[in-house]
Each structure stands twice: as C-alpha cells, then as structure tokens.
Design a protein around this motif. Sequence first.
Motif, PDB file in Angstrom:
ATOM      1  N   VAL A 160     -84.487 -17.164  -4.729  1.00  0.00           N
ATOM      2  CA  VAL A 160     -83.233 -18.663  -4.189  1.00  0.00           C
ATOM      3  C   VAL A 160     -82.340 -18.236  -4.304  1.00  0.00           C
ATOM      4  O   VAL A 160     -81.182 -17.475  -3.043  1.00  0.00           O
ATOM      5  N   ALA A 164     -80.368 -15.103  -2.309  1.00  0.00           N
ATOM      6  CA  ALA A 164     -79.314 -16.140  -1.238  1.00  0.00           C
ATOM      7  C   ALA A 164     -78.191 -16.274  -1.716  1.00  0.00           C
ATOM      8  O   ALA A 164     -77.371 -17.212  -0.934  1.00  0.00           O
ATOM      9  N   GLY A 168     -77.815 -20.255  -1.596  1.00  0.00           N
ATOM     10  CA  GLY A 168     -79.029 -20.079  -2.172  1.00  0.00           C
ATOM     11  C   GLY A 168     -79.002 -21.217  -3.025  1.00  0.00           C
ATOM     12  O   GLY A 168     -79.360 -22.428  -3.326  1.00  0.00           O
ATOM     13  N   ILE A 172     -80.124 -25.740  -2.549  1.00  0.00           N
ATOM     14  CA  ILE A 172     -80.823 -26.039  -4.593  1.00  0.00           C
ATOM     15  C   ILE A 172     -80.153 -27.558  -4.942  1.00  0.00           C
ATOM     16  O   ILE A 172     -80.655 -28.185  -4.924  1.00  0.00           O
TER      17      ILE A 172
END
Length: 406
Positions: A160, A164, A168, A172
């Motif tokens: 992620v 991203a 990202g 998270i």
Amino acid sequence: MSHSHSHATPPSDGPPRRTLALALGAVVGVIAVATLVAMALLWPASEDVPQAQDPYAAEGVSRVPAVVESVRAFDCGGDGLGPDQTQARAGDCAEVTAKAGDETATFTLDPTRWASGMKVGDEIQVLRIAPDGQPASWEFYDFERGFPLAAIAAVFGLLVVVVARWRGLFAIAGIGVTLVVLLSFVMPALLSGTNALLVAAVGSAAIMIVVLYLAHGVSIRTTSALFGTLVGLGLTAVLGAWATDWSHLTGVASDDDRLLAAVATSADLSGIVAASMVIAGLGVLNDVTVTQASAVWEMRALQPTASRAQLFASAMRIGRDHIASSVYTLVFAYAGSAMTILLLVSAYSQSLTQVATSEEIGSEVARTLVGAIGLVLAVPITTGFATLLAPRGEDVPEPGPDAVTA
C-alpha cells in the motif's frame, strides 16, 4: 489578422476559493463538534460494560504454546453422532504429543479436527488444565497464527505504501483510527445496551470525518465526498432500522448469538443487527463517494466550459458503472463471509426460499440489500454535492461570424 482562443485547463481542485473553503470548514467543524458531543453523551460507563470471565482463564487453566512432536491415528469408534444425537463427523481420531515448554502434552483430536490436518512440527496452543492437587491434563486449543498473519499484514502495508505512497500511509493510519473508535467506543456502547443504531451512526460519522481527510487531504473535493458519505450513512441507518423491524431479525441466529445474549443481558441484539448494516457498508460507501467526487473534479478540469448539468450527467454515467460493480462487491463479500452456512443449508437440500428467509441467511440478505440501497442513493447525492462545490465552468463565448481562428 488572426485570432486564437486559448483556454488553459485549470488544476483539478480549481483556483483557490477562500470564502467557500472557510464556509465549508465551519460546517464541517460544527458536524465534528456535534459528533464528539454525541460520542461523549453515548460513551458508556465502565461499570455498565459487561465483563464475562474468559472460559479458558479459570483457576488452574492456562494457554500454553507448543510444538507437535508426534501424531498417531487410531480407531475411536466415531460413528457420526455427537452429543444429544447431533450429527458429527465419523472416522478416526488422533493421539498427539507436543512439547509445551518443559512439559510434554498429550491429547486426543476428534475426527473433525483430525480430518482438518495436523502434522509434526506444527506450532499450536494447548490448554493446560491443572486443578489443585491433581496432575495436569491437556486439550488442543488452536493453531499459532501470529507470525503468518503479521507477515501478511506487513506485506499488505508495504505494498500500500509503495504503490499509494503518502496516501497509502495515511490510509493505513485511518485503519488504526477505525479500530480505535470501534474497540473503545462502538463495541463497549453496544454491549452496555446503549441505542445500537445511534451508536453505529455516530461512531461511523466520527470514523469517516477523520479517515476521509486523513487519506485524501483537506480540500473542497474531500468535503463534498464527506457530505455524500454522511447523508448515505443516515439513509443506511434509517433503512437498516426499518428492514430489521419489518423482517423480524432478532439477532439470535447462532450459538454465539445466544452466548452474547447471556453475557451482555442489556444488549439489544436486534438493534445490533441494524447497527451492523451501517458499519458493514462503510467501506463501499466511502469508495463510491470519493470516486464520484474525484470524477466530478477531474471532468471539470478536462471540460472547463461544461455546465453544471452536463458535469452532473457525465459523472452519473461513471456512477452507474460504479454502482453495478459495488453491488457485486457487497454480494460477494457477504456470500464469502457466510460460505459455511450456505454450504450447510445446501447440504440439507433446502429450498432457496427456506435458505434466504432463515435468521442466519436472512440477516445477511438484509445487510446486503440495505448496504446496496445506501450506496445507490449515495451516488447521485454525492455527485450533486460535488457538482455544486466544484469550480465554476469558464464562460466561453461562441465565435462570431467575423472571427477567424488560426
């Protein structure tokens, strides 16, 4: 003499609009404060949250990590009948020896557990049962899954962040915020018997306010997605309450539900079913609202002369495709989570009507349909908010009869 018309494409977020940004900031601030006040009022006192004793934490009982050293199958007379003549798996049992610290644990696996598979070297957890004055006995508890699950989570987080990047990483962090709200507020409030639907709506609103701005940045575009999400949440909550009441979903569909009713006597299980419809739809609802808001902004950048009506119509064409794929996402997600139940009722050769209207499957059907209705309504609502809040189109006059273009 030649004339040329040049129209630079504006950035996707458009030119700064300080007055609108301040007004929207004030509105979001009011919503956030109202949400925090509602959370404070609904926050349960610690003594109102039931605390049942862990059945595996009684005196003399402990969970111990162990490693399987030997497995031997034997005929235990398994005839396919369990307690109270219930159906059980027939076949051999297995005697297992495992190293549990400085001790050797020996226990028996029933046919179902043995058929599921266990081999030498497996890391497991065993129950050590040692009442005062008696030698210890052992029972199988579960497999050790800490490292595999942690490794999968680490791979997920790494991918992620790599793909991203900062968004990202913030996404998270949003997952962390979600877990904190669910575990510290929503779950205790539901256990204490606080109005389940109100708790779910307030908790979901708090999650979305933080997560949307954290993952997508503070902008008018994100605010339009937030407005659509909050309206969608409200509609889903109302639909969930109506569907639960009309369908007589009691929330008592399994042994776990009955155990919860015994442990949390104040909890409204029927209300929890409705609350689960709100929480279960958060992910897909967030998906469609952010996508619609982004679609409107990007199309405004590509079509600076389009009217708001044209912008809305174009975005809705994207929204209709997204609705179709999101409905499938909901259906497949719930079908996957209820796969064991679906397989069991299929094995019983029950009719589709009997299966769909049972408490266990019926609650999943209602949850899917309510979530789908909520996201379907959220698409035009979010598109409307985004169209109104997106930068205005450029007013470009039509060329006159004497205009010459180069």
